[in-house]
Scaffold this active site. Sequence first.
Site, PDB file in Angstrom:
ATOM      1  N   ARG A  77       0.879  -1.185   0.000  1.00  0.00           N
ATOM      2  CA  ARG A  77       0.000   0.000   0.000  1.00  0.00           C
ATOM      3  C   ARG A  77       0.906   1.221   0.000  1.00  0.00           C
ATOM      4  O   ARG A  77       1.796   1.345   0.860  1.00  0.00           O
ATOM      5  CB  ARG A  77      -0.906  -0.010   1.236  1.00  0.00           C
ATOM      6  CG  ARG A  77      -1.630   1.302   1.435  1.00  0.00           C
ATOM      7  CD  ARG A  77      -2.745   1.217   2.463  1.00  0.00           C
ATOM      8  NE  ARG A  77      -3.910   0.554   1.910  1.00  0.00           N
ATOM      9  CZ  ARG A  77      -5.165   0.742   2.341  1.00  0.00           C
ATOM     10  NH1 ARG A  77      -5.415   1.571   3.330  1.00  0.00           N
ATOM     11  NH2 ARG A  77      -6.170   0.105   1.788  1.00  0.00           N
ATOM     12  N   HIS A 110      -7.381   1.176  -6.564  1.00  0.00           N
ATOM     13  CA  HIS A 110      -7.611   0.304  -5.397  1.00  0.00           C
ATOM     14  C   HIS A 110      -8.275  -0.983  -5.914  1.00  0.00           C
ATOM     15  O   HIS A 110      -9.458  -1.245  -5.645  1.00  0.00           O
ATOM     16  CB  HIS A 110      -8.494   1.024  -4.374  1.00  0.00           C
ATOM     17  CG  HIS A 110      -8.470   0.428  -3.004  1.00  0.00           C
ATOM     18  ND1 HIS A 110      -7.765  -0.716  -2.691  1.00  0.00           N
ATOM     19  CD2 HIS A 110      -9.079   0.825  -1.835  1.00  0.00           C
ATOM     20  CE1 HIS A 110      -7.931  -0.995  -1.409  1.00  0.00           C
ATOM     21  NE2 HIS A 110      -8.722  -0.075  -0.871  1.00  0.00           N
ATOM     22  N   GLN A 140     -10.203  -3.502  -3.624  1.00  0.00           N
ATOM     23  CA  GLN A 140     -11.517  -3.028  -3.200  1.00  0.00           C
ATOM     24  C   GLN A 140     -12.574  -3.430  -4.228  1.00  0.00           C
ATOM     25  O   GLN A 140     -13.677  -3.851  -3.885  1.00  0.00           O
ATOM     26  CB  GLN A 140     -11.489  -1.494  -3.047  1.00  0.00           C
ATOM     27  CG  GLN A 140     -12.782  -0.921  -2.540  1.00  0.00           C
ATOM     28  CD  GLN A 140     -13.084  -1.353  -1.109  1.00  0.00           C
ATOM     29  OE1 GLN A 140     -12.235  -1.243  -0.242  1.00  0.00           O
ATOM     30  NE2 GLN A 140     -14.277  -1.868  -0.859  1.00  0.00           N
ATOM     31  N   ASP A 193     -16.927   7.710  -1.999  1.00  0.00           N
ATOM     32  CA  ASP A 193     -15.654   7.493  -1.293  1.00  0.00           C
ATOM     33  C   ASP A 193     -15.383   8.784  -0.524  1.00  0.00           C
ATOM     34  O   ASP A 193     -15.994   9.828  -0.808  1.00  0.00           O
ATOM     35  CB  ASP A 193     -14.547   7.212  -2.342  1.00  0.00           C
ATOM     36  CG  ASP A 193     -13.204   6.834  -1.732  1.00  0.00           C
ATOM     37  OD1 ASP A 193     -13.113   6.656  -0.499  1.00  0.00           O
ATOM     38  OD2 ASP A 193     -12.226   6.719  -2.507  1.00  0.00           O
ATOM     39  N   CYS A 252     -16.263   2.144   0.271  1.00  0.00           N
ATOM     40  CA  CYS A 252     -15.126   1.290   0.641  1.00  0.00           C
ATOM     41  C   CYS A 252     -14.810   1.357   2.130  1.00  0.00           C
ATOM     42  O   CYS A 252     -14.223   0.435   2.678  1.00  0.00           O
ATOM     43  CB  CYS A 252     -13.896   1.685  -0.179  1.00  0.00           C
ATOM     44  SG  CYS A 252     -13.337   3.378   0.154  1.00  0.00           S
ATOM     45  N   ARG A 260     -13.769  -8.272   1.418  1.00  0.00           N
ATOM     46  CA  ARG A 260     -12.345  -8.073   1.160  1.00  0.00           C
ATOM     47  C   ARG A 260     -11.591  -9.375   1.437  1.00  0.00           C
ATOM     48  O   ARG A 260     -10.703  -9.768   0.684  1.00  0.00           O
ATOM     49  CB  ARG A 260     -11.786  -6.937   2.037  1.00  0.00           C
ATOM     50  CG  ARG A 260     -12.395  -5.551   1.795  1.00  0.00           C
ATOM     51  CD  ARG A 260     -12.052  -4.997   0.440  1.00  0.00           C
ATOM     52  NE  ARG A 260     -10.624  -4.982   0.217  1.00  0.00           N
ATOM     53  CZ  ARG A 260      -9.777  -4.026   0.653  1.00  0.00           C
ATOM     54  NH1 ARG A 260     -10.252  -2.984   1.299  1.00  0.00           N
ATOM     55  NH2 ARG A 260      -8.490  -4.089   0.381  1.00  0.00           N
TER      56      ARG A 260
HETATM   57  N1   CP Z   1     -11.331   0.135   2.223  1.00  0.00           N
HETATM   58  C1   CP Z   1     -10.077   0.060   2.682  1.00  0.00           C
HETATM   59  O1   CP Z   1      -9.126  -0.162   1.929  1.00  0.00           O
HETATM   60  O2   CP Z   1      -9.962   0.207   4.033  1.00  0.00           O
HETATM   61  P1   CP Z   1      -8.613   0.362   4.853  1.00  0.00           P
HETATM   62  O3   CP Z   1      -7.991   1.671   4.484  1.00  0.00           O
HETATM   63  O4   CP Z   1      -9.048   0.324   6.290  1.00  0.00           O
HETATM   64  O5   CP Z   1      -7.688  -0.778   4.523  1.00  0.00           O
HETATM   65  N1  NVA Z   2      -9.732   6.985  -1.487  1.00  0.00           N
HETATM   66  C1  NVA Z   2      -9.442   6.587  -0.130  1.00  0.00           C
HETATM   67  C2  NVA Z   2      -9.669   5.118   0.038  1.00  0.00           C
HETATM   68  C3  NVA Z   2      -9.418   4.589   1.421  1.00  0.00           C
HETATM   69  C4  NVA Z   2      -9.613   3.121   1.526  1.00  0.00           C
HETATM   70  C5  NVA Z   2      -8.021   6.957   0.180  1.00  0.00           C
HETATM   71  O1  NVA Z   2      -7.152   6.835  -0.692  1.00  0.00           O
HETATM   72  O2  NVA Z   2      -7.746   7.361   1.304  1.00  0.00           O
END
Ligand code: CP
Ligand code: NVA
Length: 300
Positions: free
Chosen positions: A103, A130, A133, A219, A259, A287
């Site tokens: 990540r 993502h 997701q 989101d 998400c 997930r």
């Molecule tokens: N939706 C999602 O990716 O959640 P987290 O940031 O908690 O991993």
């Molecule tokens: N768009 C959001 C998604 C979090 C899971 C971010 O990047 O923070």
Amino acid sequence: MARHFLTLKDLSSSELVALIHRAIALKRDPTAPETAALLRLRTMVLIFEKSSTRTRISFEVACAHLGGSSVFLSPSDSQMSRGESVSDTARIVSSMADLIVMRTGEHSRVRTMAEHSAVPVINALSQDFHPCQLLADLQTFFEHRGDIRGACVAFLGDGSSNVCQSWVEAAAMMGFELRVGAPEGYHPHPDLLAAANKHCTIITQPQEAVIGADLVITDTWAGMGQEEEKVQRLAALSDFQVNESLMAMASQEALFMHCLPAYRGQEVSAEVLEGPQSVVWDEAENRLHAQKALIEMLMG
Ligand code: CP
Ligand code: NVA
């Protein structure tokens, strides 16, 4: 050659559909004997340069269900925060571990990781995409409504978010209509829109975007790394809140997805998030199941 999953397009459309069905089957039988030893004596390394609740837990639990072990590295744990390159890190980690889940911020970092890794690399969120997701989101739609082909999906809010951009990729791959309801300056990247062709349209009026939709998604308005722009973003996106009056314009059977984490009163009202059309809790649980199916596809 290792097979990576950096964007949804690393799968073919038929693989994506097969993966969704496999995820649904694994949810029914979480300790299926054929998967219980898939990662036996194998190790997954999670390199997370941003916060996470769902993604970290779902990957670590998936790894345990598949008989493997996992190592979690936050920025303060690894030498990358002190300047060791992504490429050197990829060579070191992949010489000892069997799967890398990353990540990060700039999408080029996860690409570099994959280029220099001898083992599969999974994008667990980058600034641009993502894809994990989306696996869970598509699974959730299939479970509640069946095949998404031909459906009408409305994404409201920040169309340039990683989640929305992965939905843009999904639209052409799965063959549904995606309407992105977003103001100027918050649209998906033009290259992604061009690739999605007729499957994705941008609509600047939120009401118009949701009319008759089978699924409404949003989101957070200020994602990780966008904290400094928060005031400006909240002001620009304020008309795009998913609330009960907006949901009333969608199909009566419409589902609501997010998400998570969600900010009640900003991108979504508490009533919609907690309401009967919301499937966000299933979406979060999925997930786990979808990523087990993904690991099986990459490593099986
Ligand atoms: N939706 C999602 O990716 O959640 P987290 O940031 O908690 O991993
Ligand atoms: N768009 C959001 C998604 C979090 C899971 C971010 O990047 O923070």
